[in-house]
Design an enzyme around this catalytic site. Structure first.
Site, PDB file in Angstrom:
ATOM      1  N   ASP A 239      42.640  42.661  41.150  1.00  0.00           N
ATOM      2  CA  ASP A 239      42.381  43.125  42.544  1.00  0.00           C
ATOM      3  C   ASP A 239      42.330  42.172  43.639  1.00  0.00           C
ATOM      4  OD1 ASP A 239      41.822  45.296  44.374  1.00  0.00           O
ATOM      5  OD2 ASP A 239      39.708  45.439  43.708  1.00  0.00           O
ATOM      6  N   ALA A 255      36.442  45.266  52.681  1.00  0.00           N
ATOM      7  CA  ALA A 255      36.144  44.897  51.093  1.00  0.00           C
ATOM      8  C   ALA A 255      37.400  44.410  50.609  1.00  0.00           C
ATOM      9  CB  ALA A 255      35.720  46.139  50.354  1.00  0.00           C
TER      10      ALA A 255
END
Length: 339
Positions: A239, A255
């Site tokens: 990620d 984020a």
């Protein structure tokens, strides 16, 4: 001390677009054989032509690297469109609940709605793999847990559909994976090595802000245990998600953690610390090959040795800085050669 990792696979990767893609892609395409590429771009990958265009951009800027493309889950994914995608080698769907993360404003609002279930039924028929950003609206530390009922419904309703809980972050999800044969998960470096203390225990560190949030010590320890034993239903997915420092230092912090430049050395350091280096090969590659039925991947050998590696604080793109996770720190392992 040395280790060679064969065909590393990143099962969850963001490489962005345009100039930013050119700046960050090499950190993944050089050491990794393949990566599952996320579709939540500014213009999401909602159909086959757009996805193939993006795949071509990645291939043009890399070599000996296989981008495993995914479609952004949406109501327009008819049986015909899914068949078209499958014919072009696309095997992943990524479901984003609406508004739960970066560029999820076009995500799915009714996770158990008739249209959603219809797409899932067709995906099951055609042998797609469903990757889920498993969060629902609620208290920030409970969002993954609150998605359990949806995941269970998916697992029971579509028993032949392989479902991946992306970036597992809550220890309570482990029982779900062990309960259902068709539920799997990916784990990130940051969720198995960091806690909320890293984000806000001292001064607020925007470069540790991600979704789902890094959570408690208990969550981190339980998830790390899965990784260290290379649980057969778990694969590594970084990620890694780069953002410009100017945005990370703004009043509206996006984020995402940019971890790609340190992944293999940091994982070696972590696994060695816990006397589990012998399981790193399975966690970083073998499990993903089995779970995702991957073959004919580019061959890679990543040679690492136990020598100090000073992590750069940042990389550059168009004269803007992108902060690197653990920048300025010294890791005990170093990536020496890729063959």
């Amino acid at each position: 001390m040395e280790i060679t990792l064969f065909d590393p696979i990143d099962a969850h990767l963001h490489v962005r677009e345009n100039a930013l893609l050119k700046a960050v892609l090499e950190y993944s395409s050089e050491p990794f054989s393949a990566a599952v590429i996320m579709p939540n771009l500014s213009k999401p990958l909602i159909d086959t032509p757009i996805t193939l265009e993006y795949e071509e951009e990645i291939l043009k800027n890399s070599s000996n690297f296989k981008p495993l493309m995914s479609l952004y889950f949406n109501d327009g994914l008819t049986l015909e469109e899914l068949q078209r995608a499958k014919n072009k080698g696309i095997k992943f769907l990524k479901l984003y609940p609406k508004g739960m993360t970066t560029n999820a404003q076009n995500g799915t609002s009714d996770l158990l709605g008739e249209k959603t279930l219809e797409v899932l039924e067709n995906a099951q028929k055609l042998g797609f793999i469903l990757c889920v950003h498993a969060e629902q609206a609620g208290f920030c530390l409970d969002k993954e847990f609150l998605c359990h009922s949806v995941l269970e419904t998916f697992a029971l309703s579509f028993p032949k559909l392989k479902i991946i809980i992306e970036h597992l972050s809550d220890w309570r999800s482990i029982a779900l994976i062990e309960k259902h044969d068709n539920l799997y998960a990916t784990l990130t470096l940051h969720h198995i090595s960091m806690t909320l203390d890293d984000l806000l225990g001292g001064s607020l560190d925007p470069h540790c802000f991600c979704k789902p949030l890094i959570k408690t010590k208990k969550d981190q320890e339980r998830l790390l245990s899965l990784a260290l034993k290379a649980h057969p239903k778990i694969s590594f997915g970084s990620d890694s998600a780069p953002h410009f420092i100017s945005k990370k230092h703004s009043a509206n912090i996006p984020a995402g953690i940019f971890s790609a430049p340190i992944l293999l050395p940091a994982l070696c350091e972590l696994f060695e610390k816990h006397n589990a280096l012998e399981n790193l090969q399975a966690f970083i590659s073998d499990n993903a090959k089995k779970i995702y039925a991957l073959d004919n991947l580019p061959s890679k050998k990543a040679h690492l040795s136990k020598k100090p590696f000073i992590v750069p604080t940042h990389t550059l793109c168009l004269n803007e800085k992108i902060a690197i996770l653990r920048g300025g720190e010294t890791l005990s392992w170093n990536l020496q050669e890729i063959a």
